[in-house]
Design an enzyme around this catalytic site. Structure first.
Site, PDB file in Angstrom:
ATOM      1  N   HIS A 255      31.316  42.931  38.705  1.00 14.99           N
ATOM      2  CA  HIS A 255      31.671  43.215  37.305  1.00 14.99           C
ATOM      3  C   HIS A 255      30.743  44.290  36.734  1.00 14.99           C
ATOM      4  O   HIS A 255      31.190  45.228  36.068  1.00 14.99           O
ATOM      5  CB  HIS A 255      31.504  41.966  36.427  1.00 14.99           C
ATOM      6  CG  HIS A 255      32.435  40.823  36.722  1.00 14.99           C
ATOM      7  ND1 HIS A 255      31.985  39.547  36.941  1.00 14.99           N
ATOM      8  CD2 HIS A 255      33.797  40.753  36.790  1.00 14.99           C
ATOM      9  CE1 HIS A 255      33.013  38.730  37.119  1.00 14.99           C
ATOM     10  NE2 HIS A 255      34.123  39.437  37.048  1.00 14.99           N
TER      11      HIS A 255
ATOM     12  N   LYS B 217      40.579  25.993  30.458  1.00 12.37           N
ATOM     13  CA  LYS B 217      39.920  26.207  31.746  1.00 12.37           C
ATOM     14  C   LYS B 217      38.476  25.751  31.629  1.00 12.37           C
ATOM     15  O   LYS B 217      37.760  26.193  30.732  1.00 12.37           O
ATOM     16  CB  LYS B 217      39.968  27.719  32.056  1.00 12.37           C
ATOM     17  CG  LYS B 217      40.019  28.038  33.533  1.00 12.37           C
ATOM     18  CD  LYS B 217      40.438  29.490  33.722  1.00 12.37           C
ATOM     19  CE  LYS B 217      39.825  30.094  34.965  1.00 12.37           C
ATOM     20  NZ  LYS B 217      40.156  31.511  35.108  1.00 12.37           N
TER      21      LYS B 217
ATOM     22  N   ARG C  57      39.993  44.275  43.950  1.00 12.24           N
ATOM     23  CA  ARG C  57      39.149  44.080  45.128  1.00 12.24           C
ATOM     24  C   ARG C  57      39.966  44.181  46.402  1.00 12.24           C
ATOM     25  O   ARG C  57      39.501  44.654  47.417  1.00 12.24           O
ATOM     26  CB  ARG C  57      38.479  42.686  45.082  1.00 12.24           C
ATOM     27  CG  ARG C  57      37.348  42.621  44.107  1.00 12.24           C
ATOM     28  CD  ARG C  57      37.030  41.199  43.755  1.00 12.24           C
ATOM     29  NE  ARG C  57      38.111  40.614  42.974  1.00 12.24           N
ATOM     30  CZ  ARG C  57      38.074  39.442  42.397  1.00 12.24           C
ATOM     31  NH1 ARG C  57      37.023  38.678  42.538  1.00 12.24           N
ATOM     32  NH2 ARG C  57      39.089  39.000  41.684  1.00 12.24           N
TER      33      ARG C  57
ATOM     34  N   SER D 204      33.337  35.366  40.859  1.00  7.96           N
ATOM     35  CA  SER D 204      32.533  34.367  40.150  1.00  7.96           C
ATOM     36  C   SER D 204      32.610  33.026  40.864  1.00  7.96           C
ATOM     37  O   SER D 204      31.606  32.312  40.978  1.00  7.96           O
ATOM     38  CB  SER D 204      33.030  34.206  38.709  1.00  7.96           C
ATOM     39  OG  SER D 204      32.936  35.419  38.015  1.00  7.96           O
TER      40      SER D 204
HETATM   41  P1  ADP Z   1      39.898  36.980  35.103  1.00  7.27           P
HETATM   42  O1  ADP Z   1      39.881  35.480  34.967  1.00  7.27           O
HETATM   43  O2  ADP Z   1      40.466  37.683  33.911  1.00  7.27           O
HETATM   44  O3  ADP Z   1      40.459  37.497  36.403  1.00  7.27           O
HETATM   45  P2  ADP Z   1      37.292  37.708  36.124  1.00  7.27           P
HETATM   46  O4  ADP Z   1      35.981  37.565  35.421  1.00  7.27           O
HETATM   47  O5  ADP Z   1      37.475  36.920  37.378  1.00  7.27           O
HETATM   48  O6  ADP Z   1      38.358  37.357  35.025  1.00  7.27           O
HETATM   49  O7  ADP Z   1      37.567  39.231  36.469  1.00  7.27           O
HETATM   50  C1  ADP Z   1      37.665  40.202  35.456  1.00  7.27           C
HETATM   51  C2  ADP Z   1      38.111  41.513  36.100  1.00  7.27           C
HETATM   52  O8  ADP Z   1      37.095  41.977  36.973  1.00  7.27           O
HETATM   53  C3  ADP Z   1      39.382  41.402  36.975  1.00  7.27           C
HETATM   54  O9  ADP Z   1      40.130  42.596  36.819  1.00  7.27           O
HETATM   55  C4  ADP Z   1      38.849  41.307  38.369  1.00  7.27           C
HETATM   56  O10 ADP Z   1      39.781  41.810  39.321  1.00  7.27           O
HETATM   57  C5  ADP Z   1      37.624  42.208  38.265  1.00  7.27           C
HETATM   58  N1  ADP Z   1      36.616  41.860  39.258  1.00  7.27           N
HETATM   59  C6  ADP Z   1      36.184  40.635  39.599  1.00  7.27           C
HETATM   60  N2  ADP Z   1      35.260  40.696  40.572  1.00  7.27           N
HETATM   61  C7  ADP Z   1      35.096  42.010  40.863  1.00  7.27           C
HETATM   62  C8  ADP Z   1      34.307  42.747  41.817  1.00  7.27           C
HETATM   63  N3  ADP Z   1      33.514  42.124  42.705  1.00  7.27           N
HETATM   64  N4  ADP Z   1      34.396  44.094  41.825  1.00  7.27           N
HETATM   65  C9  ADP Z   1      35.235  44.720  40.957  1.00  7.27           C
HETATM   66  N5  ADP Z   1      36.017  44.098  40.062  1.00  7.27           N
HETATM   67  C10 ADP Z   1      35.967  42.767  40.011  1.00  7.27           C
END
Ligand code: ADP
Length: 165
Positions: free
Chosen positions: A16, A40, A89, A127
């Protein structure tokens, strides 16, 4: 232009953070919007997640960290953002992300979604994987910013601490 980066960020990972840094150099201003989803069960409260993101992005200019519930398009309008950033990803992200992007465009035609490819060395990070490793006492320092690692260790160490008789 101001970009909105919405997500759960439960917690923020280095993947992120990499996206925030790259979006910040592309768009100047980035609003990181933490989704507050009461349906959630999250490991961290919205306030904790906001604080983790603020600490990890303190070295960057033009980053705002907010919380939101409801529709992402409403959040974008509230914060005057002209585009939404999402990360990809792997192919497995693509179908869901495309569906959401098209839904958002049907709700707000002027709002573009920009997909950014995850950096190869962060593409395995999520996460939930980080929480799983932390839960079983594995090393997470290379996966998350320092404050998040501290918070995760505290969360799971306290969960493992036996109750006092
Ligand atoms: P959500 O529940 O909205 O998917 P996340 O926090 O899991 O929330 O992810 C937010 C955004 O960040 C999503 O677009 C996800 O694909 C992207 N994302 C998550 N992990 C990574 C990573 N390792 N590298 C790049 N983008 C990521």
């Amino acid at each position: 232009m101001r970009a909105l980066y919405p997500g759960s960020f439960d917690p923020l990972t280095n993947g992120h953070l990499d996206l925030i840094e790259r979006a910040s150099s592309l768009f100047g201003e980035v609003v990181v919007a933490v989704l507050c989803n009461p349906n959630k069960k999250a490991a961290f409260s919205v306030e904790q997640r906001i604080s983790q993101i603020r600490t990890a992005t303190a070295h960057l200019e033009g980053i705002d960290v907010v919380s939101f519930d409801g529709l992402t398009v409403h959040c974008a309008a509230t914060h005057d953002a002209g585009l939404i950033i999402r990360g990809l990803r792997a192919m497995s992200d693509f179908e869901y992300e495309l569906q959401i992007a098209n839904t958002n465009r049907s709700l707000a035609t002027e709002l573009e979604t920009i997909f950014m490819a995850a950096s190869a060395h962060h593409s395995f990070l999520s996460s939930s994987v980080v929480k799983e490793v932390a839960r079983f006492g594995g090393p997470i320092d290379h996966m998350v910013p320092a404050k998040v690692a501290e918070d995760l260790n505290r969360l799971f160490n306290s969960a493992l601490t036996p109750l006092q008789p």
